[in-house]
Scaffold this motif. Structure first.
Motif, PDB file in Angstrom:
ATOM      1  N   PRO A  75     -46.154 -14.781  -4.203  1.00 18.48           N
ATOM      2  CA  PRO A  75     -46.509 -13.251  -4.066  1.00 18.48           C
ATOM      3  C   PRO A  75     -46.053 -11.985  -5.271  1.00 18.48           C
ATOM      4  O   PRO A  75     -46.632 -11.334  -6.264  1.00 18.48           O
ATOM      5  CB  PRO A  75     -47.446 -13.000  -3.095  1.00 18.48           C
ATOM      6  CG  PRO A  75     -47.582 -14.153  -2.283  1.00 18.48           C
ATOM      7  CD  PRO A  75     -46.541 -14.620  -2.907  1.00 18.48           C
ATOM      8  N   THR A  76     -44.702 -12.082  -4.654  1.00 17.66           N
ATOM      9  CA  THR A  76     -44.443 -10.682  -5.692  1.00 17.66           C
ATOM     10  C   THR A  76     -43.452 -11.141  -6.923  1.00 17.66           C
ATOM     11  O   THR A  76     -44.024  -9.999  -7.408  1.00 17.66           O
ATOM     12  CB  THR A  76     -43.206 -10.037  -5.138  1.00 17.66           C
ATOM     13  OG1 THR A  76     -42.115 -10.886  -4.626  1.00 17.66           O
ATOM     14  CG2 THR A  76     -43.279  -9.831  -3.273  1.00 17.66           C
ATOM     15  N   VAL A  77     -43.540 -12.066  -7.278  1.00 12.11           N
ATOM     16  CA  VAL A  77     -42.898 -12.744  -8.649  1.00 12.11           C
ATOM     17  C   VAL A  77     -44.589 -12.244  -9.478  1.00 12.11           C
ATOM     18  O   VAL A  77     -44.639 -12.342 -11.049  1.00 12.11           O
ATOM     19  CB  VAL A  77     -42.225 -14.074  -8.318  1.00 12.11           C
ATOM     20  CG1 VAL A  77     -41.947 -14.271 -10.090  1.00 12.11           C
ATOM     21  CG2 VAL A  77     -41.260 -14.108  -7.784  1.00 12.11           C
ATOM     22  N   GLU A  78     -45.759 -13.317  -8.871  1.00 10.24           N
ATOM     23  CA  GLU A  78     -46.247 -13.450  -9.467  1.00 10.24           C
ATOM     24  C   GLU A  78     -47.420 -11.992  -9.907  1.00 10.24           C
ATOM     25  O   GLU A  78     -48.211 -11.872 -10.842  1.00 10.24           O
ATOM     26  CB  GLU A  78     -47.886 -14.372  -9.185  1.00 10.24           C
ATOM     27  CG  GLU A  78     -46.848 -15.521  -8.237  1.00 10.24           C
ATOM     28  CD  GLU A  78     -47.364 -16.105  -9.779  1.00 10.24           C
ATOM     29  OE1 GLU A  78     -47.526 -16.353 -10.978  1.00 10.24           O
ATOM     30  OE2 GLU A  78     -45.927 -16.948  -9.771  1.00 10.24           O
ATOM     31  N   ALA A  79     -47.537 -10.963  -9.469  1.00  7.80           N
ATOM     32  CA  ALA A  79     -48.184  -9.706  -9.417  1.00  7.80           C
ATOM     33  C   ALA A  79     -47.231  -8.875 -10.397  1.00  7.80           C
ATOM     34  O   ALA A  79     -47.838  -8.642 -10.666  1.00  7.80           O
ATOM     35  CB  ALA A  79     -47.957  -9.524  -7.911  1.00  7.80           C
ATOM     36  N   VAL A  80     -45.885  -9.029 -10.468  1.00  6.16           N
ATOM     37  CA  VAL A  80     -45.247  -8.941 -11.763  1.00  6.16           C
ATOM     38  C   VAL A  80     -45.654  -9.708 -13.000  1.00  6.16           C
ATOM     39  O   VAL A  80     -45.298  -8.808 -14.258  1.00  6.16           O
ATOM     40  CB  VAL A  80     -43.508  -7.975 -10.772  1.00  6.16           C
ATOM     41  CG1 VAL A  80     -42.819  -8.009 -12.859  1.00  6.16           C
ATOM     42  CG2 VAL A  80     -43.377  -7.718  -9.693  1.00  6.16           C
ATOM     43  N   THR A  81     -45.522 -10.407 -13.347  1.00  2.36           N
ATOM     44  CA  THR A  81     -46.208 -11.863 -13.768  1.00  2.36           C
ATOM     45  C   THR A  81     -47.217 -11.125 -14.151  1.00  2.36           C
ATOM     46  O   THR A  81     -47.688 -10.846 -15.219  1.00  2.36           O
ATOM     47  CB  THR A  81     -46.285 -12.740 -14.061  1.00  2.36           C
ATOM     48  OG1 THR A  81     -44.866 -13.472 -13.523  1.00  2.36           O
ATOM     49  CG2 THR A  81     -46.598 -13.588 -15.297  1.00  2.36           C
ATOM     50  N   GLU A  82     -48.269 -10.625 -13.068  1.00  2.75           N
ATOM     51  CA  GLU A  82     -49.377 -10.236 -13.802  1.00  2.75           C
ATOM     52  C   GLU A  82     -49.602  -8.684 -14.478  1.00  2.75           C
ATOM     53  O   GLU A  82     -50.005  -8.219 -15.202  1.00  2.75           O
ATOM     54  CB  GLU A  82     -50.060 -10.023 -12.594  1.00  2.75           C
ATOM     55  CG  GLU A  82     -51.601  -9.208 -12.409  1.00  2.75           C
ATOM     56  CD  GLU A  82     -52.927  -9.904 -13.704  1.00  2.75           C
ATOM     57  OE1 GLU A  82     -52.669 -11.289 -13.946  1.00  2.75           O
ATOM     58  OE2 GLU A  82     -53.856  -9.353 -14.025  1.00  2.75           O
ATOM     59  N   MET A  83     -49.012  -8.076 -13.601  1.00  7.24           N
ATOM     60  CA  MET A  83     -47.931  -6.811 -14.257  1.00  7.24           C
ATOM     61  C   MET A  83     -47.884  -6.654 -15.823  1.00  7.24           C
ATOM     62  O   MET A  83     -48.388  -5.416 -17.225  1.00  7.24           O
ATOM     63  CB  MET A  83     -47.785  -6.300 -13.762  1.00  7.24           C
ATOM     64  CG  MET A  83     -46.876  -4.076 -13.794  1.00  7.24           C
ATOM     65  SD  MET A  83     -45.755  -3.773 -13.690  1.00  7.24           S
ATOM     66  CE  MET A  83     -45.756  -2.352 -14.420  1.00  7.24           C
ATOM     67  N   GLY A  84     -47.346  -7.614 -16.333  1.00  9.97           N
ATOM     68  CA  GLY A  84     -46.517  -7.971 -17.243  1.00  9.97           C
ATOM     69  C   GLY A  84     -47.840  -8.569 -18.387  1.00  9.97           C
ATOM     70  O   GLY A  84     -48.102  -7.856 -19.785  1.00  9.97           O
ATOM     71  N   ARG A 105     -37.950  -5.738  -8.318  1.00  7.91           N
ATOM     72  CA  ARG A 105     -39.199  -5.809  -7.052  1.00  7.91           C
ATOM     73  C   ARG A 105     -37.933  -6.266  -5.767  1.00  7.91           C
ATOM     74  O   ARG A 105     -37.460  -7.486  -6.055  1.00  7.91           O
ATOM     75  CB  ARG A 105     -39.496  -7.109  -7.321  1.00  7.91           C
ATOM     76  CG  ARG A 105     -41.111  -6.877  -5.975  1.00  7.91           C
ATOM     77  CD  ARG A 105     -40.375  -7.074  -4.946  1.00  7.91           C
ATOM     78  NE  ARG A 105     -39.706  -8.645  -4.730  1.00  7.91           N
ATOM     79  CZ  ARG A 105     -39.520  -8.789  -3.644  1.00  7.91           C
ATOM     80  NH1 ARG A 105     -38.870  -7.996  -2.301  1.00  7.91           N
ATOM     81  NH2 ARG A 105     -38.254  -9.804  -3.192  1.00  7.91           N
ATOM     82  N   VAL A 106     -37.824  -4.646  -4.976  1.00 10.87           N
ATOM     83  CA  VAL A 106     -36.470  -5.599  -3.502  1.00 10.87           C
ATOM     84  C   VAL A 106     -37.754  -4.903  -2.360  1.00 10.87           C
ATOM     85  O   VAL A 106     -38.860  -4.599  -2.332  1.00 10.87           O
ATOM     86  CB  VAL A 106     -35.899  -4.228  -3.985  1.00 10.87           C
ATOM     87  CG1 VAL A 106     -34.780  -4.745  -4.949  1.00 10.87           C
ATOM     88  CG2 VAL A 106     -35.977  -3.112  -3.893  1.00 10.87           C
ATOM     89  N   PHE A 107     -37.609  -5.293  -1.103  1.00  8.41           N
ATOM     90  CA  PHE A 107     -37.732  -5.326  -0.108  1.00  8.41           C
ATOM     91  C   PHE A 107     -37.164  -4.069  -0.277  1.00  8.41           C
ATOM     92  O   PHE A 107     -36.396  -3.081  -0.687  1.00  8.41           O
ATOM     93  CB  PHE A 107     -36.379  -5.714   0.917  1.00  8.41           C
ATOM     94  CG  PHE A 107     -37.494  -6.041   2.153  1.00  8.41           C
ATOM     95  CD1 PHE A 107     -38.851  -5.717   2.493  1.00  8.41           C
ATOM     96  CD2 PHE A 107     -36.662  -5.648   3.693  1.00  8.41           C
ATOM     97  CE1 PHE A 107     -39.163  -5.866   3.554  1.00  8.41           C
ATOM     98  CE2 PHE A 107     -37.291  -5.436   4.739  1.00  8.41           C
ATOM     99  CZ  PHE A 107     -38.025  -6.213   4.790  1.00  8.41           C
TER     100      PHE A 107
END
Ligand code: GTR
Length: 332
Positions: free
Chosen positions: A45-54, A94-96
């Motif tokens: 989900p974190t990777v997909e969220a940043v892709t969506e942001m892009g 994106r990090v913890f």
């Protein structure tokens, strides 16, 4: 459940820095892509969220700005990429939140054990003034905090036994993220904290270097930790979030309008992420229970809570930190 071949590879810090610079050099000659790193693989989900942001950013800036994400720890562990972004070798990360504790002590606040009473409480606090104040505390370290993403409730899992009370933690070697508050918390519970990067956990469990770790269902599944550590105990001891960062060097080069677009798109990616996250948590749990993971409730949550006073005393020291904790508690 036997460990499968193909363990996540571990990249040395030097390799990480060199590859980030090589990538940055190539990418900078192309369209204005912001280079972003994530330790999780594509689909998380974190990777997909940043892709969506892009995607949103390209739309909003008519293609002038976009994001290229390097997922799966290609650019190194979170400690490494944080170092790289701080001196401007990477645009976004994106990090913890935990590895940021060493840079800015106020970031330890959302990692205080049993601070958030529910998922809604955590979201209210991070979406509100306390969350924003903690993100803003990063600017003096050359980092811009764009937004938080959910990381759910973390629970202990191990190779040996279910954990019902703090007595069951005794003598267990438990991996923690690289963060002093995580180490203090786990030691205060009676276990032996062993900080290491996420990418080393699977192998360390298999080889018996550690007995267990703590994380959320999606990371427990994605890192295949469940194969070696099938006892998952619902301690729900912290709800430390993920954070999306931008390098201040890159931020300073953006026009006001582009900064606004970046912030707006980051904010819009949050509900997108949360939807994916909630589905992923339940899916991971169901899949793993079907695969033989043994989940148990803790019988004495209050006994864990009672042991946490020294952790609060150690990490909530300044008047500003005390205020932040009080503000968060008031939002419960
Ligand atoms: C995960 C988080 C990662 C990583 C990890 C850890 O939940 O998404 O960014 O930091 O925890 O335990 O190190």
């Amino acid at each position: 459940m036997r460990p499968k071949a193909g363990v996540p590879h571990v990249m040395t810090r030097r390799m990480a820095v060199v590859s980030a610079f090589a990538l940055a050099a190539c990418e900078r000659s192309g369209p204005r892509m912001l280079l972003s790193s994530d330790t999780h693989p594509v689909g998380y989900p974190t990777v997909e969220a940043v892709t969506e942001m892009g995607r949103l950013l390209e739309e909003r800036t008519s293609g002038r700005l976009g994001i290229r994400t390097y997922a799966g720890g290609q650019l190194g562990a979170e400690r490494d990429t944080l170092e790289i972004i701080t001196f401007g070798g990477l645009d976004m990360n994106r990090v913890f939140l935990s590895p940021l504790n060493a840079i800015e002590p106020d970031t330890a606040i959302p990692s205080l054990p049993f601070l958030f009473q529910s998922k809604d409480h955590m979201r209210r606090a991070l979406d509100g003034a306390p969350g924003r104040a903690i993100l803003d505390s990063l600017e003096k370290h050359d980092l811009i905090g764009l937004c938080y993403y959910d990381s759910g409730e973390r629970c202990f899992y191990n190779t040996r036994r279910p954990i019902y009370t703090p007595a069951d933690m005794k003598g267990l070697k438990i991996r923690t993220p690289n963060s002093d508050i995580s180490v203090a918390m786990i030691n205060a519970m009676g276990a032996n904290a062993t900080p290491m990067d996420l990418g080393e956990v699977y192998q360390s469990l298999v080889q018996g270097v550690i007995d267990g770790a703590e994380n959320n269902w999606p990371s427990y599944e994605s890192g295949r930790h469940f194969e070696a550590a099938p006892y998952y105990s619902l301690t729900n001891h912290v709800m430390t979030p993920e954070v999306l960062l931008m390098s201040k060097a890159r931020w300073d080069k953006l026009s006001d309008a582009d900064r606004e677009a970046v912030m707006a798109c980051a904010s819009e990616s949050v509900p997108f992420m949360r939807k994916l996250w909630d589905t992923r948590v339940e899916g991971a749990r169901q899949r793993l229970l079907a695969d033989g993971v043994m989940e148990n409730d803790v019988t004495d949550r209050a006994a864990f809570v009672a042991l946490m006073k020294p952790v609060y005393d150690q990490f909530v020291t300044t008047p500003a930190q005390k205020r932040l904790v009080a503000e968060i508690e008031a939002l419960a």
